[in-house]
Design a protein around this motif. Sequence first.
Motif, PDB file in Angstrom:
ATOM      1  N   ALA A  58       0.835  -1.208   0.000  1.00 37.75           N
ATOM      2  CA  ALA A  58       0.000   0.000   0.000  1.00 37.75           C
ATOM      3  C   ALA A  58       0.864   1.250   0.000  1.00 37.75           C
ATOM      4  CB  ALA A  58      -0.934  -0.009   1.209  1.00 37.75           C
ATOM      5  N   ALA A  59       2.016   1.172   0.650  1.00 34.24           N
ATOM      6  CA  ALA A  59       2.906   2.338   0.731  1.00 34.24           C
ATOM      7  C   ALA A  59       3.869   2.422  -0.448  1.00 34.24           C
ATOM      8  CB  ALA A  59       3.701   2.283   2.036  1.00 34.24           C
ATOM      9  N   ARG A  60       4.229   1.295  -1.030  1.00 37.39           N
ATOM     10  CA  ARG A  60       5.332   1.267  -1.984  1.00 37.39           C
ATOM     11  C   ARG A  60       4.930   0.994  -3.429  1.00 37.39           C
ATOM     12  NH1 ARG A  60       9.698  -2.502   1.349  1.00 37.39           N
ATOM     13  NH2 ARG A  60      10.008  -1.101   3.144  1.00 37.39           N
ATOM     14  N   ALA A  61       3.725   0.550  -3.671  1.00 37.79           N
ATOM     15  CA  ALA A  61       3.339   0.133  -5.016  1.00 37.79           C
ATOM     16  C   ALA A  61       3.406   1.282  -6.007  1.00 37.79           C
ATOM     17  CB  ALA A  61       1.931  -0.451  -4.997  1.00 37.79           C
ATOM     18  N   SER A  62       3.979   1.009  -7.175  1.00 37.62           N
ATOM     19  CA  SER A  62       3.983   1.983  -8.269  1.00 37.62           C
ATOM     20  C   SER A  62       2.681   1.875  -9.038  1.00 37.62           C
ATOM     21  CB  SER A  62       5.160   1.705  -9.203  1.00 37.62           C
ATOM     22  OG  SER A  62       4.971   0.464  -9.866  1.00 37.62           O
ATOM     23  N   ASP A  63       2.474   2.795  -9.960  1.00 41.71           N
ATOM     24  CA  ASP A  63       1.280   2.715 -10.810  1.00 41.71           C
ATOM     25  C   ASP A  63       1.279   1.420 -11.620  1.00 41.71           C
ATOM     26  OD1 ASP A  63       0.426   5.141  -9.847  1.00 41.71           O
ATOM     27  OD2 ASP A  63       1.140   6.302 -11.566  1.00 41.71           O
ATOM     28  N   ASP A  64       2.451   1.008 -12.096  1.00 44.54           N
ATOM     29  CA  ASP A  64       2.545  -0.244 -12.847  1.00 44.54           C
ATOM     30  C   ASP A  64       2.214  -1.433 -11.955  1.00 44.54           C
ATOM     31  OD1 ASP A  64       3.222   1.046 -15.188  1.00 44.54           O
ATOM     32  OD2 ASP A  64       5.381   0.708 -14.983  1.00 44.54           O
ATOM     33  N   ASP A  65       2.664  -1.382 -10.705  1.00 44.41           N
ATOM     34  CA  ASP A  65       2.336  -2.452  -9.760  1.00 44.41           C
ATOM     35  C   ASP A  65       0.827  -2.560  -9.570  1.00 44.41           C
ATOM     36  OD1 ASP A  65       5.020  -3.102  -9.226  1.00 44.41           O
ATOM     37  OD2 ASP A  65       5.153  -1.653  -7.587  1.00 44.41           O
ATOM     38  N   LEU A  66       0.190  -1.432  -9.373  1.00 51.52           N
ATOM     39  CA  LEU A  66      -1.258  -1.434  -9.148  1.00 51.52           C
ATOM     40  C   LEU A  66      -2.008  -1.963 -10.369  1.00 51.52           C
ATOM     41  CD1 LEU A  66      -1.673   1.972  -7.261  1.00 51.52           C
ATOM     42  CD2 LEU A  66      -1.799  -0.339  -6.287  1.00 51.52           C
ATOM     43  N   LEU A  67      -1.519  -1.612 -11.550  1.00 53.09           N
ATOM     44  CA  LEU A  67      -2.140  -2.125 -12.776  1.00 53.09           C
ATOM     45  C   LEU A  67      -1.993  -3.644 -12.847  1.00 53.09           C
ATOM     46  CD1 LEU A  67      -3.509  -1.712 -15.503  1.00 53.09           C
ATOM     47  CD2 LEU A  67      -1.233  -1.280 -16.501  1.00 53.09           C
ATOM     48  N   ALA A  68      -0.809  -4.156 -12.521  1.00 52.83           N
ATOM     49  CA  ALA A  68      -0.587  -5.609 -12.542  1.00 52.83           C
ATOM     50  C   ALA A  68      -1.486  -6.309 -11.536  1.00 52.83           C
ATOM     51  CB  ALA A  68       0.880  -5.911 -12.244  1.00 52.83           C
ATOM     52  N   HIS A  70      -2.022 -12.856  -5.555  1.00 56.86           N
ATOM     53  CA  HIS A  70      -1.304 -12.682  -4.286  1.00 56.86           C
ATOM     54  C   HIS A  70       0.130 -12.245  -4.516  1.00 56.86           C
ATOM     55  CE1 HIS A  70      -3.975 -14.051  -0.968  1.00 56.86           C
ATOM     56  NE2 HIS A  70      -4.669 -14.532  -1.996  1.00 56.86           N
ATOM     57  N   PHE A  71       0.803 -12.873  -5.467  1.00 53.50           N
ATOM     58  CA  PHE A  71       2.211 -12.543  -5.657  1.00 53.50           C
ATOM     59  C   PHE A  71       2.403 -11.218  -6.398  1.00 53.50           C
ATOM     60  CE2 PHE A  71       2.889 -16.762  -4.113  1.00 53.50           C
ATOM     61  CZ  PHE A  71       4.082 -16.629  -3.417  1.00 53.50           C
ATOM     62  N   ALA A  72       1.399 -10.759  -7.119  1.00 56.16           N
ATOM     63  CA  ALA A  72       1.458  -9.397  -7.653  1.00 56.16           C
ATOM     64  C   ALA A  72       1.438  -8.389  -6.505  1.00 56.16           C
ATOM     65  CB  ALA A  72       0.287  -9.147  -8.602  1.00 56.16           C
ATOM     66  N   VAL A  73       0.648  -8.686  -5.484  1.00 55.01           N
ATOM     67  CA  VAL A  73       0.617  -7.824  -4.292  1.00 55.01           C
ATOM     68  C   VAL A  73       1.951  -7.866  -3.573  1.00 55.01           C
ATOM     69  CG1 VAL A  73      -0.458  -7.461  -2.029  1.00 55.01           C
ATOM     70  CG2 VAL A  73      -1.878  -8.079  -4.005  1.00 55.01           C
ATOM     71  N   GLN A  94     -11.373  -7.763  -3.560  1.00 59.58           N
ATOM     72  CA  GLN A  94     -11.833  -6.443  -3.965  1.00 59.58           C
ATOM     73  C   GLN A  94     -11.506  -5.389  -2.911  1.00 59.58           C
ATOM     74  OE1 GLN A  94     -15.896  -7.593  -4.495  1.00 59.58           O
ATOM     75  NE2 GLN A  94     -15.524  -8.632  -6.442  1.00 59.58           N
ATOM     76  N   GLU A  95     -11.669  -5.748  -1.644  1.00 60.28           N
ATOM     77  CA  GLU A  95     -11.318  -4.835  -0.557  1.00 60.28           C
ATOM     78  C   GLU A  95      -9.825  -4.546  -0.559  1.00 60.28           C
ATOM     79  OE1 GLU A  95     -12.664  -6.918   2.861  1.00 60.28           O
ATOM     80  OE2 GLU A  95     -14.801  -6.661   2.385  1.00 60.28           O
ATOM     81  N   LEU A  96      -9.037  -5.555  -0.838  1.00 59.65           N
ATOM     82  CA  LEU A  96      -7.587  -5.376  -0.869  1.00 59.65           C
ATOM     83  C   LEU A  96      -7.176  -4.434  -1.990  1.00 59.65           C
ATOM     84  CD1 LEU A  96      -4.724  -6.037   0.022  1.00 59.65           C
ATOM     85  CD2 LEU A  96      -4.880  -8.195  -1.262  1.00 59.65           C
ATOM     86  N   VAL A  97      -7.751  -4.623  -3.172  1.00 61.80           N
ATOM     87  CA  VAL A  97      -7.419  -3.736  -4.295  1.00 61.80           C
ATOM     88  C   VAL A  97      -7.794  -2.294  -3.968  1.00 61.80           C
ATOM     89  CG1 VAL A  97      -7.952  -3.175  -6.705  1.00 61.80           C
ATOM     90  CG2 VAL A  97      -7.567  -5.568  -6.030  1.00 61.80           C
ATOM     91  N   ARG A  98      -8.958  -2.094  -3.388  1.00 64.20           N
ATOM     92  CA  ARG A  98      -9.375  -0.734  -3.026  1.00 64.20           C
ATOM     93  C   ARG A  98      -8.422  -0.114  -2.006  1.00 64.20           C
ATOM     94  NH1 ARG A  98     -14.716  -2.956  -3.413  1.00 64.20           N
ATOM     95  NH2 ARG A  98     -14.737  -3.434  -1.182  1.00 64.20           N
ATOM     96  N   ALA A 113      -5.970   3.172  -2.456  1.00 62.06           N
ATOM     97  CA  ALA A 113      -6.160   4.301  -1.547  1.00 62.06           C
ATOM     98  C   ALA A 113      -4.942   4.539  -0.657  1.00 62.06           C
ATOM     99  CB  ALA A 113      -7.387   4.061  -0.677  1.00 62.06           C
ATOM    100  N   ARG A 114      -3.902   3.706  -0.815  1.00 63.83           N
ATOM    101  CA  ARG A 114      -2.691   3.784   0.017  1.00 63.83           C
ATOM    102  C   ARG A 114      -3.035   3.592   1.492  1.00 63.83           C
ATOM    103  NH1 ARG A 114       1.258   2.940  -3.664  1.00 63.83           N
ATOM    104  NH2 ARG A 114       0.939   4.263  -5.485  1.00 63.83           N
ATOM    105  N   ASP A 115      -3.981   2.704   1.743  1.00 69.70           N
ATOM    106  CA  ASP A 115      -4.456   2.422   3.094  1.00 69.70           C
ATOM    107  C   ASP A 115      -3.777   1.145   3.593  1.00 69.70           C
ATOM    108  OD1 ASP A 115      -5.809   1.817   5.426  1.00 69.70           O
ATOM    109  OD2 ASP A 115      -7.797   1.685   4.498  1.00 69.70           O
ATOM    110  N   ALA A 116      -2.657   1.310   4.309  1.00 66.24           N
ATOM    111  CA  ALA A 116      -1.873   0.158   4.753  1.00 66.24           C
ATOM    112  C   ALA A 116      -2.650  -0.716   5.728  1.00 66.24           C
ATOM    113  CB  ALA A 116      -0.565   0.631   5.386  1.00 66.24           C
TER     114      ALA A 116
END
Length: 282
Positions: free
Chosen positions: A154-164, A192-195, A241-245, A249-252
């Motif tokens: 949630a703190a470190r993901a890039s835009d590309d990470d979030l897309l993946a 899971h491993f994308a996260v 779905q909750e995890l993606v949201r 939202a950068r909600d760790a």
Amino acid sequence: MAMPRSPAFLAATTCGSRERCGNDPRGLARLRSLVITVTTSRERAVGMASNKGGIAQLAPVNTDNVHQRVYMQMRQAIMSGKFRPGETLTLRPLAAALGTSVIPARDAVLRLVTERALENHRRSVRVPLLALEELRDVERYRILLESEAAALAAARASDDDLLAIEQASARAEKAYRSNKIERFLVANQEFHFAVYAAAHSDLLQSIIEKLWLQVGPHLGALVDSMRESDLSEIVDLAHHQELVRALKARDADGARAALAADLEDSTDVYRPYRDGDVAVHG
């Protein structure tokens, strides 16, 4: 638990070289008999390679850096549940399925034994049979470590990470909607491993992978018990779905809670079965 090395796969270290045992007929015979304990008949080897076990689901590897590729494909196959608890692996069918010689297959097996993904059993190797309490330990540590990885993502993901992550989530949902259980398990692992990749912690991810090596075969066993089931009755994608949201939202804290809830719910889905006195579940 100590993992004694099987002479079947460490025979090369018995003599070390032809010069050391070539003049000793007994030593040479021993070396030849211990190099691999697999079926020597070509017909039986082909037959075993065509069975419905994990070996049959492997594909030939590219010959570039073949040792690493063989190891990685076998590792992935174990993590994704292609092998079952207690399944025995023999080298010639394994090498044939991978389209390589016995040596890279043997080296991969040795590496996976050191990682506890495989274990020596008599004169061969097999996928470990874990006691129920051992599996509970694995699930406990998975919740602790994987939920922390989600918080870091949630703190470190890039835009590309979030897309993946979103794309992996969509693949899992597609398999879920079509009730493709095996495809869903693979897509679920990818999600899971994308996260975890988005956490950008190589150390944490390597530890998580080792835990998945333990639980993966039991997920495969779960598939066997679910073939006539409807995924919608036993799996709830709400936590994904909750995890993606939460990640977007950068909600760790939210990401940590969603991942932990997903794993806790999944343990309720696992259906124990027994092999003798050993309790096994995914």
